[in-house]
Motif scaffolding. Sequence first.
Motif, PDB file in Angstrom:
ATOM      1  N   ALA A  54       0.834  -1.180  -0.037  1.00  0.00           N
ATOM      2  CA  ALA A  54       0.090  -0.020  -0.029  1.00  0.00           C
ATOM      3  C   ALA A  54       0.954   1.193  -0.226  1.00  0.00           C
ATOM      4  CB  ALA A  54      -1.039  -0.040   1.210  1.00  0.00           C
ATOM      5  N   HIS A  59       3.490  -0.113   3.149  1.00  0.00           N
ATOM      6  CA  HIS A  59       3.001  -0.986   4.053  1.00  0.00           C
ATOM      7  C   HIS A  59       2.833  -2.479   3.285  1.00  0.00           C
ATOM      8  CE1 HIS A  59       1.966   1.741   7.397  1.00  0.00           C
ATOM      9  NE2 HIS A  59       1.738   2.639   6.404  1.00  0.00           N
ATOM     10  N   ALA A  90       1.588  -6.433   2.739  1.00  0.00           N
ATOM     11  CA  ALA A  90       0.777  -7.516   3.163  1.00  0.00           C
ATOM     12  C   ALA A  90       1.177  -8.984   2.452  1.00  0.00           C
ATOM     13  CB  ALA A  90      -0.665  -7.145   3.149  1.00  0.00           C
ATOM     14  N   TRP A 119      -4.758  -4.382  -1.206  1.00  0.00           N
ATOM     15  CA  TRP A 119      -4.987  -3.381  -0.279  1.00  0.00           C
ATOM     16  C   TRP A 119      -6.168  -2.438  -0.851  1.00  0.00           C
ATOM     17  CZ3 TRP A 119      -3.074  -2.539   4.396  1.00  0.00           C
ATOM     18  CH2 TRP A 119      -1.936  -3.233   4.822  1.00  0.00           C
ATOM     19  N   GLY A 155      -5.452   1.953   1.949  1.00  0.00           N
ATOM     20  CA  GLY A 155      -4.484   1.264   2.777  1.00  0.00           C
ATOM     21  C   GLY A 155      -4.942   0.649   4.169  1.00  0.00           C
ATOM     22  N   LEU A 215      -8.058  -4.797   3.677  1.00  0.00           N
ATOM     23  CA  LEU A 215      -7.245  -6.057   2.786  1.00  0.00           C
ATOM     24  C   LEU A 215      -8.475  -6.735   2.033  1.00  0.00           C
ATOM     25  CD1 LEU A 215      -4.167  -7.051   4.493  1.00  0.00           C
ATOM     26  CD2 LEU A 215      -4.115  -6.372   2.056  1.00  0.00           C
ATOM     27  N   VAL A 273      -7.645  -3.991   8.821  1.00  0.00           N
ATOM     28  CA  VAL A 273      -6.442  -4.028   9.516  1.00  0.00           C
ATOM     29  C   VAL A 273      -5.995  -3.626  10.868  1.00  0.00           C
ATOM     30  CG1 VAL A 273      -3.776  -3.451   8.833  1.00  0.00           C
ATOM     31  CG2 VAL A 273      -5.364  -4.049   7.029  1.00  0.00           C
TER      32      VAL A 273
END
Lengths: 414, 173
Positions: free
Chosen positions: A154, A158, A160, A193, A197, A200, A237
């Motif tokens: 993101a 960030h 994931a 994302w 952000g 998810l 998140v």
Amino acid sequence: MKIDDVVKDTLGRWAEEATVPQGLADRALRRRRRSRVRAFAVMAGATATVVATALTVPALVQPSGGEAGVILAEGKPADDPAISLTGPPEVSADPDATPPTKLVATEKTAMYAYYTWDNEKISDTRQILKQTWYLYNPDSATYEKTPWAAVDVAAGGHVAVLEEAQARRVGLLGPEGQVRWIDLEQPASQLKWSPDGRKLLLVSYAANPNEQGVFDEDGSSREIVPVTRTGFSVVDVAAGQAFFRPLPAGGDAWGRSVDLHWSDDGTLIWDWDTGSESSPPPRRFYDLEGRPHAAPPDPADTGQEAGLSPTGRFSAIHSPDRSAIAAVRDTSSGAITPLKPVAGHWIEQAIAWSGDDHLITWACELKGSAGCEVSEFRNRLLLVSVDGRQAVPLTGFRQNSQKPGSWEPLFARR
Amino acid sequence: MDAAEERRFRDFVSARSPALMRLAFLLAGGDQHAAEDLLQTALAKTVARWHAVDAPEAYVRQVMYRQQISWWRRGAFRRETTVAEPPEWAVQDATHAVEVGIVVRRALAKLAPRQRAVLVLRYFEDLPEAEVAAVLGCSVGTVRSTTHRSLARLRVLAPELAEPYKIIGEAMA
């Protein structure tokens, strides 16, 4: 000489005068590839340090169902971005390397990760399309291999990840290698994302959606492995909570067309209505509970991967004439600027915006006045100004983007 | 279409586009833009059915043949095509072979698309009459008569072909 021979001879010589246009495959695929980079967004990665921690720590701290996000690695929360790009926001390139080893970034956008792909044979008739993810490590100032099967990044870095296809949990990487794991009610194979952000989207399938048939010896046919979507999970998140919603689709031969995507504002999700006769098929929108929802007004579908610029002032579109493949449209005035050859490059595709003033594109080495030296599949990332007049190479040339071992970038805002 | 299928499609287009473009060029009577449109349309149809196509090249070719004839029936492509060489050069200069070749090109460009398609299938693709019939979805007799009429039309359009060239099977037709 018989007339048959004259006609035969004439046709043979005449046919040699045909010129093969550039981008035939692109044009045919265009409708199906609009969301390719994002749609195929099993993207992102982790540094070597992250890898070491990620592989060991999570096994020690398994969150139970419904538990809030678990904090790992000496109690430090994992919600700081995994990749913090320090230093001045300026253009950073590695124009002689493919894939790049140095950071590829502009003032506004960074290539946080890339993946290479290959086919892994699992039987005489089946194979898995496998991606190997590399993530930028600011400490070592290079891209490093990760163990993740799927990644997305993101804005702000960030990250994931999923450990495997049909993963039972999703991980949020932290800057020191820690991972916060969030359990899923149903295994998932695709993650994305939300635009802001904060959430998810994870898509669940009945089986590994990357499994495919193997082509027979002459390369003309293979078994079609149907892909069946079972539903999706939306992960909050911050709260560390995931809720699965059934939304079955597929089971036919449409492959990854059953993937799900975020709407531009992140309030809805959508897929392609592949049962439709029209081409491209229309999008079907759903709310985050999986209920059918009316399409948002004017959903951005500009035809080029880059889509709308960050403020919506411009959109990347297909060029309306043959002077270029891609073009920039001023959304208020309607003025169109084809991205014509620049600095010895023929621009093939606009894949990401850098602010409102630059586009990141795939471009090949210009041949003549239009088209590519060698092939359209030998290309590099090229930063182009929105007026199409200035260009800066960001990477070296991929030798053939269609061959196993080739790489694909993942961009996000800095 | 998943990523691997897309790669397979790209590989196919990369490998076969020169041959397919030559075919499209002839079907379009030497009109490069019309040929690009024809091939592009055929490839778009092919990619839409990619999962069900076992022999992609044969499929693209068949789509092009039928598309060309269909366009012609709708009138979309009934336009004059041009041949690159100026007529003065063709008629008054060069060797007889070159002259005849250019004249024949011009005549081929003036044939109806269906007539040209039959000649391309028979003489460029070297297909037997039965296969031409299968591709165009007509009878062998129709292929035979269309071939004959097409060659006869060529002779009218290109008097240079009247002699000493003989149409095979003319006496039987």
